[in-house]
Design a protein around this motif. Structure first.
Motif, PDB file in Angstrom:
ATOM      1  N   ASP A  70      40.082  43.509  45.283  1.00  0.00           N
ATOM      2  CA  ASP A  70      41.343  44.262  45.265  1.00  0.00           C
ATOM      3  C   ASP A  70      41.609  44.934  46.607  1.00  0.00           C
ATOM      4  O   ASP A  70      42.356  45.913  46.676  1.00  0.00           O
ATOM      5  N   ARG A  93      45.246  45.546  48.133  1.00  0.00           N
ATOM      6  CA  ARG A  93      46.137  46.598  47.615  1.00  0.00           C
ATOM      7  C   ARG A  93      46.274  47.776  48.575  1.00  0.00           C
ATOM      8  O   ARG A  93      47.131  48.637  48.374  1.00  0.00           O
ATOM      9  N   GLU A 127      48.751  39.789  48.714  1.00  0.00           N
ATOM     10  CA  GLU A 127      47.701  39.048  48.026  1.00  0.00           C
ATOM     11  C   GLU A 127      47.652  37.597  48.504  1.00  0.00           C
ATOM     12  O   GLU A 127      46.571  37.023  48.661  1.00  0.00           O
ATOM     13  N   TYR A 154      37.540  49.009  43.921  1.00  0.00           N
ATOM     14  CA  TYR A 154      37.790  48.703  45.329  1.00  0.00           C
ATOM     15  C   TYR A 154      36.533  48.238  46.047  1.00  0.00           C
ATOM     16  O   TYR A 154      36.548  48.064  47.263  1.00  0.00           O
TER      17      TYR A 154
END
Length: 595
Positions: free
Chosen positions: A511, A514, A469, A534
């Motif tokens: 996201d 991830r 991240e 997503y």
């Protein structure tokens, strides 16, 4: 030798058996009577009673198929069984039991193998000689030459099992074989060593091999060169186009021989012996890039592989700027090959040599990792530039445009490729993003027209934010949108670049760090629904307008973190010194405490 002759037609076994038993009538002037003659085998029967013939007493003449004319009278005798088939063929019975059928099949196979070995036995033991006066063959035993000869063939031998005796002719190098009947696998001059038209080697026929004492020691492949006995400058026998010639081993031949054997130790030995030989260094690094990285049984790099990696790093650092860009490019090829392996990346970030302990060790490890990463920034920021004259809208007016040189773009490509391999390790992605993100984005923008640089750059940027991240946060505030726009506008027809660009676009979503990018792309290909979590873009309100101030605060955070760690290490050292002084001056107090 003439054109190739047509091969004889292959006959079925039933047709061959019929030829064994087909006879014609021929007239004998001396006895004023007819006799039977087989034109296919040469068997001759002189008995008058043809209804009761004992073919074990037959005589044998040379084969003569020319007597087969339209007017000849033929007769077919009872079948003569050879090779132990005295009782004929086994009758066929339909078996209902699998075990009985398997027993019969195995017996048939064993019998067939035994008959083949028996025919080979007759072929090796007997030979036949033509008697000039009578015109018949008589048979001689090779195993017992003292035995008397016989006019009669051994009973169980096939007519063609026993060869005709021929004296050894030193001029007959083909041993009676014909050139036209030989395939390309046997020669006579050259033959194929394996599948492929170019894999030709000399056939072993003395007629075409001149007497040369150096032929036995001649080599035709680099991997056959003995590196223990030969070195640069040695003269060896080389088989070139089926001719033995002397050649002197140069740098390429030696390095090539070591590369074929994957012998990195010998390559390093020659490179260290003559470090000023540029050609030798180029061949050595290129050999490292094209051969397999040696790894020991424990999954770690061998000693020579570690030495080769550190040699590459010393050339890339080049603190004195004495190496050419071409040499550095070959060094990058070798280093990239090593870093493509898990063992190579583990050795590159190996911190076992750090001696510090405590908080000082953490600072030393961070500085070590940073020093291993930052060496690539030199080739991402200091890119050689050349001016190109580009025409403008005005007639006969040109403007100068700065573009990276070809060699500089290749160095940027290899730098990004090495960083992309190092970014496969998740534990260093955050630090790599902080140290190299700005330099990488600068280099990609400057070399945006180079497809290879764009491809490797998109791969590296994706690896930085894959399941990291903080890496995505750093790239987001470094503003990589111009790179994505350039990839679409300049390389829209390149499938590989578009695929990497799409991966990076998905990874930069809210996201996207991830992971699961490959699964999302697969669902897009098959038109399946994608989880909305997503597919959310980052809210632009969360991004501050002043990106430079945000980056400045991030830099200040890292500086404060290092300062805090260094202060803690200094405090620990002071506490250790005070504890030593107190231990020396108050031993009685220690006794009191322990009591």
């Amino acid at each position: 030798m003439g054109p190739p002759k047509k091969l004889p037609k292959k006959l079925l076994y039933s047709e061959i058996q019929n030829q064994y038993d087909l006879f014609i009538y021929q007239w004998d002037d001396s006895s004023q009577s007819y006799y039977l003659f087989n034109p296919y085998t040469g068997e001759t029967i002189l008995h008058s009673d043809y209804n009761n013939v004992d073919r074990s007493l037959s005589y044998w003449k040379p084969i003569d198929k020319h007597v087969l004319t339209k007017n000849v009278q033929t007769i077919m005798l009872y079948k003569q069984q050879y090779a132990s088939r005295l009782n004929g063929f086994r009758s066929y019975i339909r078996y209902t039991d699998v075990n009985e059928a398997a027993t019969v099949i195995s017996a048939v196979v064993r019998g067939f193998i035994a008959r083949l070995s028996l025919r080979k036995y007759y072929h090796n033991r007997y030979y036949k000689i033509l008697h000039t006066n009578t015109g018949y063959y008589y048979y001689q035993d090779n195993y017992n030459e003292n035995n008397e000869t016989s006019w009669y063939k051994p009973l169980l031998a096939f007519p063609d099992d026993i060869p005709v005796y021929s004296a050894n002719d030193p001029e007959d190098y083909m041993k009676g074989d014909k050139y036209s009947y030989r395939s390309c696998l046997n020669g006579p001059y050259i033959r194929l060593s394996k599948v492929g038209k170019s894999n030709k080697i000399r056939a072993k026929h003395d007629a075409f091999i001149p007497n040369n004492p150096f032929r036995e020691a001649a080599v035709s492949r680099h991997e056959d060169i003995d590196l223990e006995n030969f070195t640069i400058g040695s003269v060896i026998s080389w088989l070139e186009d089926f001719k033995v010639v002397p050649i002197q081993l140069d740098e390429y031949a030696i390095i090539r021989a070591a590369e074929c054997k994957n012998d990195w130790a010998n390559i390093l030995k020659y490179m260290r012996k003559d470090i000023d030989n540029l050609q030798l260094q180029l061949y050595g690094f290129y050999a490292f890039s094209k051969s397999s990285v040696p790894i020991d049984s424990s999954g770690l790099l061998t000693t020579e592989a570690v030495d080769a990696m550190y040699l590459c790093m010393s050339y890339i650092e080049d603190r004195d700027n004495k190496y050419s860009q071409t040499l550095k490019l070959f060094v990058y090829y070798a280093l990239n090959n090593i870093l493509s392996t898990t063992a190579g990346r583990a050795e590159y970030f190996n911190v076992m040599t750090i001696q510090e302990i405590g908080e000082a060790r953490n600072i030393a490890i961070e500085q070590f990792i940073t020093s291993r990463i930052i060496i690539f920034n030199k080739y991402l920021t200091k890119i050689p530039i050349e001016l190109h004259a580009v025409p403008t809208d005005l007639p006969n007016v040109f403007t100068d445009v700065k573009k990276p040189t070809r060699r500089g773009a290749e160095l940027v490509e290899q730098s990004l490729s090495c960083l992309s391999s190092l970014a496969n390790n998740n534990e260093h992605r955050e630090q790599m993003a902080y140290v190299t993100a700005a330099a990488s984005i600068f280099a990609i923008k400057l070399c945006e027209e180079e497809s290879n640089v764009m491809l490797q750059g998109l791969k590296y940027l994706y690896n930085l934010c894959y399941r990291c991240e903080s890496g995505q946060e750093i790239l987001r505030h470094r503003n990589i949108k111009p790179i994505i726009i350039s990839a679409h506008s300049l390389h829209g027809s390149d499938k590989d670049i578009m695929y990497q660009c799409h991966r990076l676009e998905l990874a930069m979503k809210k996201d996207g760090w991830r992971g699961y990018i490959e699964e999302i792309i697969t669902k897009e290909m098959f038109g399946e629904s994608i989880d909305p979590m997503y597919n959310q873009n980052i809210d632009e309100n969360e991004i501050e307008d002043d990106n430079d101030s945000r980056i400045e605060r991030m830099n200040q955070f890292y500086v404060n973190k290092k300062t805090e760690s260094s202060n803690n290490s200094k405090n620990n050292d002071i506490n250790k010194k005070n504890s030593k002084r107190s231990s020396k001056s108050s031993s009685s107090d220690e006794d009191l405490i322990f009591s």
